[in-house]
Design a protein around this motif. Structure first.
Motif, short mmCIF file in Angstrom:
data_model
loop_
_atom_site.label_atom_id
_atom_site.label_comp_id
_atom_site.label_asym_id
_atom_site.label_seq_id
_atom_site.Cartn_x
_atom_site.Cartn_y
_atom_site.Cartn_z
N MET A 372 0.79 -1.21 0.10
CA MET A 372 0.02 -0.05 0.07
C MET A 372 0.72 1.24 0.18
O MET A 372 1.84 1.38 0.54
N VAL A 373 0.53 2.34 -0.86
CA VAL A 373 1.22 3.54 -0.94
C VAL A 373 0.15 4.61 -0.62
O VAL A 373 -0.62 4.72 -1.56
N VAL A 374 0.22 5.66 0.39
CA VAL A 374 -0.81 6.59 0.43
C VAL A 374 0.15 7.90 0.52
O VAL A 374 0.93 8.25 1.47
N PRO A 375 0.31 8.73 -0.43
CA PRO A 375 0.99 10.10 -0.54
C PRO A 375 0.42 11.00 0.73
O PRO A 375 -0.43 11.02 0.96
N GLY A 376 1.64 11.52 1.23
CA GLY A 376 1.40 12.46 2.29
C GLY A 376 1.21 12.06 3.76
O GLY A 376 0.86 12.85 4.61
N LEU A 377 1.19 10.70 4.13
CA LEU A 377 1.46 10.22 5.58
C LEU A 377 2.62 9.52 5.43
O LEU A 377 3.40 8.76 4.62
N TYR A 378 3.04 9.47 6.88
CA TYR A 378 4.34 8.46 7.03
C TYR A 378 4.03 7.30 6.94
O TYR A 378 2.78 6.58 7.31
N TRP A 440 10.25 18.96 1.08
CA TRP A 440 9.30 18.31 0.64
C TRP A 440 8.15 18.71 1.71
O TRP A 440 8.60 18.93 2.87
N SER A 441 6.80 18.57 1.36
CA SER A 441 5.64 18.90 2.23
C SER A 441 4.59 18.44 1.30
O SER A 441 4.03 19.11 0.46
N GLN A 442 4.43 17.12 1.78
CA GLN A 442 3.25 16.52 0.87
C GLN A 442 1.73 16.35 1.75
O GLN A 442 1.79 16.53 2.62
N PRO A 443 0.82 16.75 0.90
CA PRO A 443 0.79 16.80 -0.47
C PRO A 443 0.73 18.27 -1.05
O PRO A 443 0.61 18.54 -2.23
N ALA A 444 1.09 19.34 -0.17
CA ALA A 444 0.79 20.80 -0.60
C ALA A 444 2.08 20.84 -1.88
O ALA A 444 1.62 21.72 -2.51
N SER A 468 5.51 17.24 -8.79
CA SER A 468 4.02 17.32 -8.06
C SER A 468 4.17 17.90 -6.63
O SER A 468 5.43 17.54 -5.92
N GLY A 469 3.06 17.88 -6.29
CA GLY A 469 3.16 18.11 -4.37
C GLY A 469 3.55 16.86 -3.66
O GLY A 469 3.69 16.85 -2.49
N ASP A 470 3.50 15.91 -4.50
CA ASP A 470 3.75 14.42 -3.80
C ASP A 470 5.22 14.01 -3.92
O ASP A 470 5.52 12.82 -3.34
N THR A 471 6.06 14.97 -4.36
CA THR A 471 7.47 14.54 -4.56
C THR A 471 8.34 15.61 -3.75
O THR A 471 7.82 16.78 -3.52
N TRP A 472 9.55 15.18 -3.57
CA TRP A 472 10.54 16.36 -3.14
C TRP A 472 10.93 17.24 -4.05
O TRP A 472 10.52 16.91 -5.40
N ARG A 473 11.41 18.38 -3.65
CA ARG A 473 11.75 19.46 -4.64
C ARG A 473 13.19 19.85 -4.38
O ARG A 473 13.49 19.91 -3.05
N MET A 474 13.99 19.88 -5.36
CA MET A 474 15.42 20.28 -5.17
C MET A 474 15.44 21.70 -5.23
O MET A 474 14.87 22.44 -5.90
N TRP A 475 16.65 22.18 -4.43
CA TRP A 475 16.91 23.84 -4.48
C TRP A 475 18.57 23.73 -4.47
O TRP A 475 19.14 22.93 -4.22
#
Length: 523
Positions: A372-378, A440-444, A468-475
């Motif tokens: 099972m995979v639910v984005p936004g939850l640990y 990262w800040s999922q799902p925002a 997407s909001g469900d992935t990390w973002r690099m900086w």
């Protein structure tokens, strides 16, 4: 008999017991290995501070460390039992029996138990007792005859070339045979229990041949800085994907033997086979997963493309009854998780039952055949691996594995950031120094990352292209630095304008918080 040989007999007998138990378990039920069952029991009943210490200290090596520590303790106990049995086998047999009973109790108390599982600890106990008594008796006869020969004036009674010498040779040969046999039995049990390679290969081939899968958008070229700065790649290769679970033995259910029952507070109970999943609409989604045990700046976070079916659609078909606020899932090995039902039922959340990962079948350690995979939850409340049962219920009625151990009931992923370059305590040349990392800040999703050097003013970092909001973002950003020691900090702000908190908190009960910091030297 000599102390050293007495200790060796104890170790060999217990080693034979463990090897035979592991072999029989590999033939019948891998989870019924007494050695692994005891290890699982240690994990289940360890205090939370010890569990977190093991994860933070040893990371993904916590399981080998546990098994190695158990081996040392058992070997010391076996050696002591052997030394206590220099004249009589009773102390050693008693210790073997006690260890055998502990194996029985561990197997019986396992979350998943069947009567057939008793065969492995029974065989283990029998092998230990028979081996100890056999080697002990042979040793007593050997060294007893040698003592008599030393006191006898008749060389024919057992001198250096008499019967005692041949018995000693038999004893040494028998001991060596037992040692080799124990290792062979243990190795045999290990390899017999592996058994999903063919099934995985078949699933991977079918994934490649399937048409109509709704594919995830391609990762934009500007989504990662790895090639330029040596930071992480956007998609984590399967072998590098972090693994945190409590399974000492990875379940070995094939795709053909897998099934999932959806029941409880539903209008229509559903039982799914793997073939049923393949006949449903399939989609691929890029998702970043992170463990609740991840410390600030930690490495327990990875991103992959998962293929599976919509979990929301399955629950809509089952008909979730009013009042059902928890999706209580159980893995093949008995581990449980409780997921907020309202999160799964959100149309934009894209929770899924996944069986594909980065273009191939799920690796065994990541949940093959289905997870099972639910984005936004640990993951501890959402990412059940080796899933076998799904019950719609309430949080008042059922308490999951980690909830029983003091962790949170609901655990949305917190806004976080990490500094990947430069590494801690690295040495870099003076001048323009590149600072880079992930947030990262999922799902925002991430709206802004700020960086400051040596406690100075915050400056905005350049953000990579958002996937997407469900992935990390690099900086990344740059500072003009002179020689000396420097400390860099980062903080992220999500797409709704909420900034990562400075307040430091440990992982328990719902995830760590605080700003990451890295110290490095400029020369």
């Amino acid at each position: 008999m000599p102390r050293g040989f007495a200790a060796l007999i104890g170790v060999l007998a217990v080693g034979a017991a463990l090897g035979v138990g592991h072999l029989v378990a590999g033939l019948i039920s891998p989870a019924s290995s007494p050695y692994l069952a005891v290890g699982d029991t240690v994990i289940r009943f360890s205090p939370e501070w010890l569990t977190e210490f093991a994860k933070s200290t040893f990371g993904t090596a916590d399981k080998p460390v546990l098994l190695g520590g158990m081996a040392v303790v058992i070997a010391l106990a076996a050696a002591a039992a052997g030394i206590a049995s220099r004249r009589s086998p009773r102390p050693g047999v008693a210790v073997v029996v006690v260890l055998g009973v502990l194996g029985f109790l561990a197997v019986i108390s396992a979350p998943v138990f069947a009567p057939l599982d008793l065969l492995a600890p029974a065989a283990s106990l029998a092998a230990g007792v028979v081996t100890f008594r056999g080697l002990h008796g042979l040793a007593l006869r050997t060294y007893g005859d040698r003592g008599a020969a030393d006191r006898s004036p008749d060389p024919g009674a057992g001198g250096p070339s008499g019967p005692a010498v041949s018995r000693r040779g038999v004893l040494i040969g028998s001991s060596a045979a037992v040692g080799v046999g124990a290792l062979a039995a243990g190795a045999g049990g290990f390899f017999l229990g592996r058994g999903v390679g063919d099934s995985r290969a078949q699933v991977t081939a079918r994934l490649a041949a399937l048409r109509g899968i709704e594919r995830a958008p391609a990762i934009p070229a500007g989504a990662a800085y790895a090639a330029e700065l040596g930071t992480t790649t956007f998609i984590t290769p399967n072998p590098d994907f972090y693994r945190i679970d409590v399974a000492l033995r990875i379940p070995t259910t094939s795709a053909a033997d897998w099934s999932l029952r959806i029941h409880g507070m539903v209008d229509n109970e559903i039982v799914l086979s793997f073939e049923d999943l393949l006949r449903r609409p399939l989609f691929e989604k890029t998702i970043t997963m992170t463990c609740v045990s991840n410390e600030v700046g930690g490495s327990l976070i990875s991103t992959a493309n998962f293929i599976g079916v919509s979990l929301r659609d399955l629950l809509l078909e089952a008909g979730v009854q009013p009042g059902a606020d928890q999706v209580f899932t159980t893995s093949i090995d008995g581990w449980t998780a409780g997921t907020p039902a309202d999160v799964i039922m959100r149309p934009d959340r894209d929770a899924l039952l996944a069986f594909g990962m980065n273009g191939e079948a799920l690796p065994p350690e990541h949940g093959f055949p289905v997870r099972m995979v639910v984005p936004g939850l640990y993951g501890f409340v959402s990412a059940t691996k080796w899933i076998a049962d799904m019950e719609l219920t309430t949080f008042d009625r059922r308490r999951s594995y980690w909830l029983e151990r003091g962790w949170a009931e609901k655990a949305p992923i917190k806004t976080q950031s990490r500094i990947d370059s430069p590494r801690g305590f690295a040495t870099v040349p003076a001048g323009k120094v590149s600072i880079a990392g992930i947030a990262w800040s999922q799902p925002a999703g991430i709206g802004k990352v700020e960086v400051r050097m040596d406690g100075g003013p915050w400056q905005p970092a350049e953000l990579a292209t958002e996937v997407s909001g469900d992935t990390w973002r690099m900086w990344r950003t740059e500072f003009d630095l002179g020689p000396g020691s420097h400390t860099v900090q980062a903080r992220a702000t999500d797409a709704h304008g909420v900034t990562q908190t400075e307040m430091r908190a440990g992982p328990i009960p719902d995830g760590a918080s605080g700003w990451p910091a890295t110290i490095f030297t400029v020369i």
